[in-house]
Design an enzyme around this catalytic site. Structure first.
Site, PDB file in Angstrom:
ATOM      1  N   CYS A  82       0.833  -1.208   0.000  1.00 44.22           N
ATOM      2  CA  CYS A  82       0.000   0.000   0.000  1.00 44.22           C
ATOM      3  C   CYS A  82       0.869   1.260   0.000  1.00 44.22           C
ATOM      4  O   CYS A  82       1.533   1.544  -0.993  1.00 44.22           O
ATOM      5  CB  CYS A  82      -0.980  -0.046   1.170  1.00 44.22           C
ATOM      6  SG  CYS A  82      -2.312   1.121   0.967  1.00 44.22           S
ATOM      7  N   HIS A 169      -3.695  -5.345   0.629  1.00 44.33           N
ATOM      8  CA  HIS A 169      -3.132  -5.740   1.926  1.00 44.33           C
ATOM      9  C   HIS A 169      -3.092  -7.260   2.066  1.00 44.33           C
ATOM     10  O   HIS A 169      -4.069  -7.861   2.523  1.00 44.33           O
ATOM     11  CB  HIS A 169      -3.963  -5.142   3.065  1.00 44.33           C
ATOM     12  CG  HIS A 169      -3.744  -3.675   3.219  1.00 44.33           C
ATOM     13  ND1 HIS A 169      -2.776  -3.143   4.037  1.00 44.33           N
ATOM     14  CD2 HIS A 169      -4.347  -2.631   2.611  1.00 44.33           C
ATOM     15  CE1 HIS A 169      -2.797  -1.830   3.951  1.00 44.33           C
ATOM     16  NE2 HIS A 169      -3.748  -1.487   3.092  1.00 44.33           N
ATOM     17  N   GLU A 171      -1.754  -8.979   4.264  1.00 41.77           N
ATOM     18  CA  GLU A 171      -1.719  -9.418   5.663  1.00 41.77           C
ATOM     19  C   GLU A 171      -3.099  -9.619   6.270  1.00 41.77           C
ATOM     20  O   GLU A 171      -3.216 -10.275   7.294  1.00 41.77           O
ATOM     21  CB  GLU A 171      -0.913  -8.407   6.505  1.00 41.77           C
ATOM     22  CG  GLU A 171      -1.559  -7.041   6.724  1.00 41.77           C
ATOM     23  CD  GLU A 171      -1.345  -6.057   5.569  1.00 41.77           C
ATOM     24  OE1 GLU A 171      -1.035  -6.509   4.454  1.00 41.77           O
ATOM     25  OE2 GLU A 171      -1.512  -4.850   5.778  1.00 41.77           O
TER      26      GLU A 171
END
Ligand code: XMP
Length: 509
Positions: A82, A169, A171
């Site tokens: 990001c 993202h 994660e």
């Protein structure tokens, strides 16, 4: 030297999650503020790759956080997530602009460059999670697009063969291909050996503790919670009886908890001193109704009692603590300054002239549990719900007395035992009963009663920062309510708290 992936933090809410995800791949990760990177020391520090986190800032802001990515990339592969990806682009000659519409939530990768090692074993259509107000509109020369979604053309790019950026993202749980992508980067590209495990942690930590502590004596305050218990067992393994543990009973623990936990600790071979200091706490709390004053009195008394006991061990050099990683990560504020870590028992080391020893300071909570299991600790100590330091004092609204604690302990015992017997205990984050400061009318037999009301509280949560009330089955609540009213003298009404956090909190005080 322990090999590690460094996560450079630019202030994103998901930075810790990146660190945890990498650990889940059995790779040691460390989160450091963006401005604390050890340039040129990668080899000495064991750094094999760097991940740049997201940020609430825009890369083109005057005060945006910047780092020399090219210098890092000379030594190790870099993955920007990001803001991290946008920073790479922006500082190397590309364009980042406000997105025409902010890009949030679920998206699917419509195009993937199958030759790109970052996307190995990820199929087109994979779901990713977007959360950005800016977008990359032009890549720098030499950069190559490697994935797109319907709305985000440069969803991912590569630069050379050791630098990548993704605007989504990986994660977060909603990115279903996220773990594969992080594995591709850390294992496939950085060459991580995936040797970080509870067992390897125990082995290296015990070795280091032996070296560091030698024949020194250590004192540690036990609370009955998982962190201090695991820290004690680990220290005990390293230095045996040179560790003295102190477990203070302030009188506001759960029913039988002091005796049972003490027995558990002794069973684990710990050298533990149990101190019943309840009289002092109840005396000092008499007449006090304000929640924060109650907390302060308990905190101050705890330090006094602990200090008195600790002074009996005259040659102690160290104070052991169960501080864990989330307590230590220097969190970035948006002004770019770092906020220092806090400690479980603030103030103790300074007063006592002891050095601090925190063997769990590198672990996330789930890793602490894994270490506890690998150390052979009983499951009920490891899966124990969090319990506030001031104990039942913050679950008795208003003044705390022995009589009220007695009532609450009985009600709480019925609720917690009920959760255990129904297999619900491990499904909730935390549960307890609150003794309200109101009385209400009831009828028992032919008698009118005017007794206390209690509230049951059970929540689901990941980290206690946010929580939802647990949707416990009606039949279960009915049985608990019945048992409490029939068996606990002084209670004639049971309510169930259906407030989420925020705006409510988990505890009532
Ligand atoms: P709240 O009530 O703020 O609680 O939603 C969040 C978590 O913190 C625990 N808690 C405390 N723990 N001392 C502690 O050691 C305290 O004074 C205290 N107050 C709340 C609470 O049980 C929950 O896990």
């Amino acid at each position: 030297m322990q090999e590690k992936i460094v996560i450079l933090d630019f202030g994103s809410q998901t930075t810790q999650l990146i660190g945890r995800r990498v650990r889940e791949l059995s790779i040691y990760s460390e989160i450091i503020p963006y401005n604390k990177y050890p340039f040129g020391r990668e080899k000495e520090e064991g750094i094999i790759g760097v991940i740049l986190s997201g940020s609430p800032l825009s890369v083109y802001d005057k005060d945006a956080f910047r780092v020399d990515i090219a210098a890092i990339n000379k030594a190790v592969p870099v993955l920007g997530i990001c803001y991290g990806a946008q920073l790479m682009t922006y500082t190397m000659g590309g364009k980042v602009e406000p997105a025409p519409s902010r890009e949030y939530g679920r998206a699917n990768l419509s195009y993937i460059d199958e030759t790109c090692p970052l996307f190995k074993d990820i199929e087109p259509g994979a779901q990713v999670w977007m959360s950005h107000g800016d977008t990359i509109t032009e890549l720098p020369a030499g950069f190559r697009r490697v994935a797109s979604t319907a709305d985000v053309h440069f969803a991912a790019f590569s630069a050379g063969d050791s630098m990548w950026g993704v605007q989504f993202h990986p994660e977060v749980y909603h990115s279903t291909c996220g773990m594969q992508l992080l594995k591709n980067f850390t294992v496939g590209i950085c060459g991580a050996s995936c040797s970080w495990s509870a067992e390897s942690f125990i082995e290296s930590t015990v070795r280091e503790l032996k070296e560091k502590l030698g024949d020194d004596r250590v004192i540690l305050g036990l609370s009955g919670g998982v962190d201090s218990s695991v820290a004690a067992v680990l220290l005990n393994r390293a230095i045996g009886t040179n560790l003295t543990c102190i477990f203070v009973d302030h009188g506001m623990l759960r029913k039988n908890e002091f005796k049972e936990v003490l027995r558990d600790y002794e069973g684990l071979g710990l050298n533990v001193i149990g101190v019943d200091a309840s009289e002092r706490f109840f005396t000092d709390l008499a007449g006090v109704t304000d929640p924060e004053r109650k907390r302060k009195i308990i905190g101050a008394d705890f330090i006094k009692v602990f200090d008195e006991e600790a002074h009996k061990i005259t040659d102690a050099k160290w104070l052991g603590q169960g501080t864990i990683y989330p307590d230590c990560i220097e969190s970035l504020s948006i002004t770019g300054t770092t906020i220092k870590s806090h400690h479980n028992v603030g103030g103790l080391p300074e007063r006592m002239n002891l050095k601090l020893c925190e063997p769990l300071r590198l672990l996330f909570k789930d890793e602490v549990r894994a270490v506890g299991r690998a150390l052979g600790m009983p499951e009920h100590l490891i899966t124990r719900h969090p319990f506030p330091g001031p104990g039942l004092a913050v679950r008795i609204l208003g003044e705390v007395t022995r009589e009220k604690v007695g009532i609450l302990q009985e009600a709480d015992h019925i609720f917690i035992q009920g959760l255990r017997e129904s297999g619900l205990y491990d499904k909730v984050w935390q549960a307890g009963v609150i003794l309200l400061s109101v009385q209400s009318v009831g009828v028992m037999g032919d008698e009118r009663t005017y007794e206390r009301a209690v509230a049951l509280r059970a929540v689901t949560s990941m980290d206690a920062m946010t929580a939802d009330w647990a949707h416990l089955p009606y039949e279960f609540l009915a049985k608990v309510s019945n048992d409490i009213i029939n068996k606990v003298r002084g209670v004639n009404r049971v309510c169930y708290d259906i407030s989420s956090k925020p705006p409510a909190t988990i505890e009532w005080e």
